[in-house]
Design a protein around this motif. Structure first.
Motif, PDB file in Angstrom:
ATOM      1  N   HIS A 166       5.952   5.205  -2.539  1.00  0.00           N
ATOM      2  CA  HIS A 166       6.328   4.260  -1.779  1.00  0.00           C
ATOM      3  C   HIS A 166       6.349   2.758  -2.098  1.00  0.00           C
ATOM      4  N   ALA A 167       5.081   2.367  -2.735  1.00  0.00           N
ATOM      5  CA  ALA A 167       4.855   0.982  -3.533  1.00  0.00           C
ATOM      6  C   ALA A 167       5.902   0.884  -4.587  1.00  0.00           C
ATOM      7  N   THR A 168       6.338   2.001  -5.487  1.00  0.00           N
ATOM      8  CA  THR A 168       7.223   1.659  -6.365  1.00  0.00           C
ATOM      9  C   THR A 168       8.473   1.282  -6.181  1.00  0.00           C
TER      10      THR A 168
ATOM     11  N   PHE B 292       9.454  -0.188  -3.309  1.00  0.00           N
ATOM     12  CA  PHE B 292       9.365  -1.506  -2.719  1.00  0.00           C
ATOM     13  C   PHE B 292       9.287  -2.524  -3.813  1.00  0.00           C
ATOM     14  N   ILE B 293       8.460  -2.246  -4.876  1.00  0.00           N
ATOM     15  CA  ILE B 293       8.524  -3.253  -5.859  1.00  0.00           C
ATOM     16  C   ILE B 293       9.597  -3.093  -6.657  1.00  0.00           C
TER      17      ILE B 293
ATOM     18  N   ALA C 264       1.302  -8.568  -4.097  1.00  0.00           N
ATOM     19  CA  ALA C 264       2.163  -7.395  -3.232  1.00  0.00           C
ATOM     20  C   ALA C 264       1.942  -6.000  -3.681  1.00  0.00           C
ATOM     21  N   ALA C 265       2.135  -5.777  -5.153  1.00  0.00           N
ATOM     22  CA  ALA C 265       1.923  -4.378  -5.352  1.00  0.00           C
ATOM     23  C   ALA C 265       0.402  -3.845  -5.114  1.00  0.00           C
TER      24      ALA C 265
ATOM     25  N   TRP D  64      -1.297  -4.887  -2.427  1.00  0.00           N
ATOM     26  CA  TRP D  64      -1.339  -4.517  -1.064  1.00  0.00           C
ATOM     27  C   TRP D  64      -0.590  -3.126  -0.357  1.00  0.00           C
ATOM     28  N   LEU D  65       0.576  -3.199  -1.219  1.00  0.00           N
ATOM     29  CA  LEU D  65       1.442  -1.989  -0.861  1.00  0.00           C
ATOM     30  C   LEU D  65       0.946  -0.730  -1.407  1.00  0.00           C
TER      31      LEU D  65
ATOM     32  N   ASN E  27      -1.976   0.149   1.292  1.00  0.00           N
ATOM     33  CA  ASN E  27      -1.685   0.633   2.911  1.00  0.00           C
ATOM     34  C   ASN E  27      -0.557   1.663   2.571  1.00  0.00           C
ATOM     35  N   PHE E  28       0.112   1.885   1.927  1.00  0.00           N
ATOM     36  CA  PHE E  28       1.132   3.083   1.903  1.00  0.00           C
ATOM     37  C   PHE E  28       0.955   4.180   0.853  1.00  0.00           C
ATOM     38  N   ASP E  29       0.219   4.139  -0.110  1.00  0.00           N
ATOM     39  CA  ASP E  29      -0.035   5.195  -0.930  1.00  0.00           C
ATOM     40  C   ASP E  29      -1.305   5.667  -1.222  1.00  0.00           C
TER      41      ASP E  29
END
Length: 352
Positions: free
Chosen positions: A197-199, A201-202, A295-296, A298-299, A302-304
């Protein structure tokens, strides 16, 4: 006899293009100009009371300069002896403009808007110049987007064009995903295979980076093409015929007026735009990289990562399974700072 002489003089003035308006007509135009100037002054005074110059520094001095300049030009136009020449020139210019294609009209507007913005910036000072520069670049970007959509529509109608679009999309997506993986790895210090998920979004946030790369490529391509301007200038109208013959009619013929001038403008315009995009983007990359790291972090947290019970971790900590019975543990401080530990096994974790 006197009437004949006046009529003869009037005909001669018409033929020579220097017919002067009657005195009464000029007086009426001067009177209307003075009335308009009075309305402008009253409106400027009301605006000064409603919106002080501190809101936009340099606005009212600029308005005064434009007012004086416009008044001088209007008075000079009223008393100009060759107004008929100006009218004919304006009519011919408008006719040529109407005959252009839509994208060519946009190119003409780019020149007009650029000159107007630089003139306003020169008259208004640094603060006005920055504002007009932003407006000019926004308009340039709008024209560029229109051209990209126009070229996309033209390419999507051809088999080779569809293939080129598909390859470009795959290459851009792969590059964005690879850059996103590198960004995630620089934060968590492990192989970013599980941070889906983080990947993603980034990777979306890497679009500005891809635009910077595209700007550098366009700048280089336009620089290379500018060195070949002498060839189309020498061949002139024969180039479309040569391309049509070389490609055996597989590509559609583009019919529009002033093709050579249009191509030269496109090379110059996109060369400048690509250079600005690349240089300014390169200057802003350190700041953008720092923001992407935040941002990475935080993502990923919170997401992975999850508050799971596979390992005994403190309240608020999160973990991510890495395989081989190892986990990545992240801790969040009271101030909101997130830190990632080294990959460990549950048995090696200290008691929470």
């Amino acid at each position: 006899m006197m009437k004949d002489e006046k009529a003869t003089a009037k005909v001669e003035r018409k033929v020579s293009g220097i017919e002067r308006l009657p005195t009464s007509s000029r007086r009426k135009e001067v009177s209307d100009t003075i009335k308009g100037a009075g309305v402008f002054i009253a409106g400027a005074a009301m605006l000064a009371l409603i919106a002080p110059s501190a809101v936009v520094p340099g606005t009212f001095p600029l308005l005064i300069k434009l007012f004086v300049l416009g008044l001088i030009l209007r008075i000079a136009y009223i008393h100009f002896p060759q107004r008929a020449v100006l009218h004919r020139l304006g009519s011919k210019t408008a006719a040529v403009y109407r005959s252009l294609a839509t994208f060519q009209k946009l190119y003409v507007n780019v020149g007009i808007v650029s000159v107007a913005c630089f003139l306003l910036g020169w008259l208004g000072g640094p603060s006005i110049f920055r504002a007009t520069l932003v407006l000019m670049l926004v308009f340039w970007g709008t024209v560029a987007v229109y051209d990209v959509l126009r070229w996309y529509r033209a390419l999507s109608d051809q088999l080779l064009g569809k293939a080129a679009i598909g390859l470009a999309f795959v290459a851009a997506s792969n590059l964005a995903y690879a850059l996103a993986g590198q960004e995630i790895a620089s934060v968590v210090h492990v192989v970013p295979t599980g941070f889906t998920h983080a990947t993603l979004f980034i990777a979306l946030a890497m679009i500005p980076v891809l635009l910077i790369f595209a700007g550098g490529f366009v700048s280089f391509a336009c620089l290379l093409l500018s060195a070949l301007v002498a060839l189309p200038a020498a061949l002139g109208r024969h180039i479309p015929q040569l391309l049509h013959w070389l490609l055996a009619g597989t590509m559609p013929k583009l019919e529009f007026r002033h093709a050579l001038v249009t191509r030269i403008f496109q090379v110059l315009f996109y060369g400048v735009l690509g250079t600005l995009l690349y240089t300014q983007g390169e200057r802003g990359m350190p700041w953008y990289d720092r923001e992407m790291s935040r941002a990475a972090t935080w993502l990923v947290f919170n997401f992975d990562m999850f508050e799971a019970e596979e390992c005994k971790i403190a309240s608020g900590d999160r973990l991510m399974p890495l395989g081989d019975a190892k986990f990545l543990v992240a801790k969040k401080s009271a101030g909101g700072d997130i830190t990632f530990g080294h990959p460990v096994k549950c048995d090696d974790l200290p008691s929470p």
